[in-house]
Design a protein around this motif. Structure first.
Motif, PDB file in Angstrom:
ATOM      1  N   GLN A  28       5.158  72.820  25.311  1.00 25.89           N
ATOM      2  CA  GLN A  28       4.489  73.238  26.536  1.00 25.89           C
ATOM      3  C   GLN A  28       5.262  74.403  27.154  1.00 25.89           C
ATOM      4  O   GLN A  28       6.346  74.762  26.704  1.00 25.89           O
ATOM      5  CB  GLN A  28       4.396  72.059  27.508  1.00 25.89           C
ATOM      6  CG  GLN A  28       3.618  70.870  26.954  1.00 25.89           C
ATOM      7  CD  GLN A  28       3.511  69.745  27.958  1.00 25.89           C
ATOM      8  OE1 GLN A  28       3.142  69.945  29.111  1.00 25.89           O
ATOM      9  NE2 GLN A  28       3.838  68.532  27.527  1.00 25.89           N
ATOM     10  N   ASP A  29       4.695  74.972  28.225  1.00 26.46           N
ATOM     11  CA  ASP A  29       5.303  76.159  28.836  1.00 26.46           C
ATOM     12  C   ASP A  29       6.717  75.905  29.335  1.00 26.46           C
ATOM     13  O   ASP A  29       7.544  76.809  29.369  1.00 26.46           O
ATOM     14  CB  ASP A  29       4.436  76.660  29.995  1.00 26.46           C
ATOM     15  CG  ASP A  29       3.109  77.223  29.503  1.00 26.46           C
ATOM     16  OD1 ASP A  29       3.030  77.569  28.311  1.00 26.46           O
ATOM     17  OD2 ASP A  29       2.164  77.306  30.304  1.00 26.46           O
ATOM     18  N   ASN A  30       6.992  74.665  29.765  1.00 24.60           N
ATOM     19  CA  ASN A  30       8.312  74.359  30.336  1.00 24.60           C
ATOM     20  C   ASN A  30       9.219  73.652  29.333  1.00 24.60           C
ATOM     21  O   ASN A  30      10.148  72.951  29.720  1.00 24.60           O
ATOM     22  CB  ASN A  30       8.147  73.486  31.578  1.00 24.60           C
ATOM     23  CG  ASN A  30       7.515  72.132  31.261  1.00 24.60           C
ATOM     24  OD1 ASN A  30       6.678  72.043  30.377  1.00 24.60           O
ATOM     25  ND2 ASN A  30       7.910  71.095  31.969  1.00 24.60           N
ATOM     26  N   GLU A  31       8.972  73.834  28.049  1.00 29.79           N
ATOM     27  CA  GLU A  31       9.776  73.182  27.020  1.00 29.79           C
ATOM     28  C   GLU A  31      10.385  74.205  26.066  1.00 29.79           C
ATOM     29  O   GLU A  31       9.792  75.256  25.799  1.00 29.79           O
ATOM     30  CB  GLU A  31       8.928  72.190  26.216  1.00 29.79           C
ATOM     31  CG  GLU A  31       8.459  70.989  27.019  1.00 29.79           C
ATOM     32  CD  GLU A  31       7.610  70.047  26.188  1.00 29.79           C
ATOM     33  OE1 GLU A  31       7.559  68.852  26.533  1.00 29.79           O
ATOM     34  OE2 GLU A  31       7.005  70.507  25.197  1.00 29.79           O
ATOM     35  N   GLU A  32      11.575  73.871  25.563  1.00 24.25           N
ATOM     36  CA  GLU A  32      12.245  74.707  24.565  1.00 24.25           C
ATOM     37  C   GLU A  32      12.957  73.817  23.554  1.00 24.25           C
ATOM     38  O   GLU A  32      13.202  72.631  23.808  1.00 24.25           O
ATOM     39  CB  GLU A  32      13.269  75.639  25.231  1.00 24.25           C
ATOM     40  CG  GLU A  32      12.658  76.774  26.022  1.00 24.25           C
ATOM     41  CD  GLU A  32      13.703  77.738  26.552  1.00 24.25           C
ATOM     42  OE1 GLU A  32      14.914  77.520  26.263  1.00 24.25           O
ATOM     43  OE2 GLU A  32      13.332  78.703  27.251  1.00 24.25           O
ATOM     44  N   ILE A  33      13.303  74.418  22.414  1.00 23.09           N
ATOM     45  CA  ILE A  33      14.047  73.700  21.387  1.00 23.09           C
ATOM     46  C   ILE A  33      15.476  73.464  21.869  1.00 23.09           C
ATOM     47  O   ILE A  33      16.108  74.353  22.445  1.00 23.09           O
ATOM     48  CB  ILE A  33      14.054  74.496  20.062  1.00 23.09           C
ATOM     49  CG1 ILE A  33      12.642  74.585  19.489  1.00 23.09           C
ATOM     50  CG2 ILE A  33      14.987  73.841  19.057  1.00 23.09           C
ATOM     51  CD1 ILE A  33      12.035  73.252  19.121  1.00 23.09           C
ATOM     52  N   CYS A  34      15.983  72.286  21.640  1.00 21.05           N
ATOM     53  CA  CYS A  34      17.340  71.923  22.059  1.00 21.05           C
ATOM     54  C   CYS A  34      18.361  72.787  21.325  1.00 21.05           C
ATOM     55  O   CYS A  34      18.316  72.937  20.099  1.00 21.05           O
ATOM     56  CB  CYS A  34      17.600  70.446  21.779  1.00 21.05           C
ATOM     57  SG  CYS A  34      19.287  69.903  22.118  1.00 21.05           S
ATOM     58  N   GLY A  89      14.507  78.773  35.328  1.00 18.98           N
ATOM     59  CA  GLY A  89      14.703  78.926  33.888  1.00 18.98           C
ATOM     60  C   GLY A  89      15.838  78.119  33.302  1.00 18.98           C
ATOM     61  O   GLY A  89      16.112  78.211  32.104  1.00 18.98           O
ATOM     62  N   LYS A  90      16.510  77.291  34.107  1.00 14.71           N
ATOM     63  CA  LYS A  90      17.613  76.485  33.600  1.00 14.71           C
ATOM     64  C   LYS A  90      17.091  75.209  32.939  1.00 14.71           C
ATOM     65  O   LYS A  90      16.025  74.706  33.292  1.00 14.71           O
ATOM     66  CB  LYS A  90      18.569  76.111  34.732  1.00 14.71           C
ATOM     67  CG  LYS A  90      19.334  77.284  35.320  1.00 14.71           C
ATOM     68  CD  LYS A  90      20.281  76.811  36.412  1.00 14.71           C
ATOM     69  CE  LYS A  90      21.058  77.959  37.016  1.00 14.71           C
ATOM     70  NZ  LYS A  90      21.976  77.506  38.099  1.00 14.71           N
ATOM     71  N   GLN A  91      17.884  74.687  32.004  1.00 17.78           N
ATOM     72  CA  GLN A  91      17.518  73.433  31.357  1.00 17.78           C
ATOM     73  C   GLN A  91      17.702  72.270  32.328  1.00 17.78           C
ATOM     74  O   GLN A  91      18.696  72.180  33.045  1.00 17.78           O
ATOM     75  CB  GLN A  91      18.371  73.182  30.110  1.00 17.78           C
ATOM     76  CG  GLN A  91      18.078  71.841  29.435  1.00 17.78           C
ATOM     77  CD  GLN A  91      19.043  71.529  28.319  1.00 17.78           C
ATOM     78  OE1 GLN A  91      19.532  72.427  27.640  1.00 17.78           O
ATOM     79  NE2 GLN A  91      19.316  70.255  28.104  1.00 17.78           N
ATOM     80  N   LEU A  92      16.715  71.369  32.359  1.00 15.91           N
ATOM     81  CA  LEU A  92      16.843  70.174  33.186  1.00 15.91           C
ATOM     82  C   LEU A  92      17.698  69.147  32.460  1.00 15.91           C
ATOM     83  O   LEU A  92      17.533  68.943  31.253  1.00 15.91           O
ATOM     84  CB  LEU A  92      15.465  69.573  33.466  1.00 15.91           C
ATOM     85  CG  LEU A  92      14.462  70.442  34.225  1.00 15.91           C
ATOM     86  CD1 LEU A  92      13.188  69.659  34.473  1.00 15.91           C
ATOM     87  CD2 LEU A  92      15.039  70.922  35.535  1.00 15.91           C
TER      88      LEU A  92
END
Length: 246
Positions: A28-34, A89-92
């Motif tokens: 999704q838009d608010n997800e990225e690969i770890c 833009g920071k990781q939660l």
């Protein structure tokens, strides 16, 4: 004598029998690969251990010199995916749904304000003279038996530099509280007492006997003092007036 065999597995050879050639991630838009496990969702774990009777040289250097390395779920993500704050833009952090950045806090405060206003709109405004119970100030989380106590609370608050600042930071309303006193239900007590008895034990107790116990419980509760508790019911409120502070 303890014998330890050190074995290094060829992970690239062995893992191809376990994992597919590719892993698919629909982000999704608010997800990225770890960035820790690179999307695999697992990472290497040493799982160190020691042997109590071990007297070898390696055991003298460390209490846990041996390893059973394996792959465990990554502690930084869920299934190889991390959530990103859409504002900064920071990781939660894992387990958190919202960021603590200024933009997110500002939005949360606005949502809280709107929800609070909706609560006020649904409630009924009453005159301070008609209130015979405690008043609750949600801003300070304090309860007041008299309106004079509320006025004194704010006048004596050293956080405000002057009266003007104090008046500009008064709560909008004070919530009328409901009263709850100690009570006991005979039916619940009898039911709990019969839990470990035979299946027809509860039915063997008559309604008259239950009422007799309830009367005893009511009289006992009436004798108690200091148990009355107040809760904001959010159904009635008194609007705070600046004129009170003149």
């Amino acid at each position: 004598m303890i014998h330890i065999r050190h074995i290094s597995l060829n992970v690239s050879e062995e893992i191809k029998y376990i994992l597919p050639d590719t892993l698919e991630k629909d982000l999704q838009d608010n997800e990225e690969i770890c960035s820790v496990c690179h999307g695999l969702g697992v990472k290497k774990w040493d799982n160190p251990y020691g042997i109590k009777s071990d007297t070898s040289e390696v055991a003298k250097k460390s209490m846990f010199p041996y390893k059973h390395q394996s792959l465990l779920p990554c502690s930084n993500c869920y299934n190889g995916v991390v959530n990103i704050c859409k504002y900064c833009g920071k990781q939660l952090p894992k387990g958190k749904l919202k960021c603590d950045c200024k933009r997110q806090k500002s939005i949360d405060e606005e949502e809280k304000r709107i929800k609070y206003q909706e609560t006020i709109v649904k409630a009924k405004e009453v005159d301070i003279k008609s209130v015979s119970t405690y008043l609750y100030d949600e801003q300070t989380d304090h309860y007041f038996a008299e309106i004079e106590d509320f006025i004194e609370e704010y006048k004596d608050n050293t956080y405000f530099e002057n009266d003007e600042e104090m008046l500009n930071n008064l709560p909008e309303v004070l919530w009328v509280c409901s009263e709850v006193d100690i009570s006991m239900d005979a039916g619940s007590i009898i039911e709990n007492a019969c839990d470990d008895l035979h299946e027809d034990a509860l039915d063997a107790i008559s309604y008259e006997d239950e009422r007799e116990l309830q009367d005893l419980l009511d009289k006992w509760c009436e004798k108690q003092s200091g148990t009355k508790t107040y809760y904001p019911c959010y159904k009635e409120y008194v609007r705070v007036q600046k004129e009170w502070f003149d």
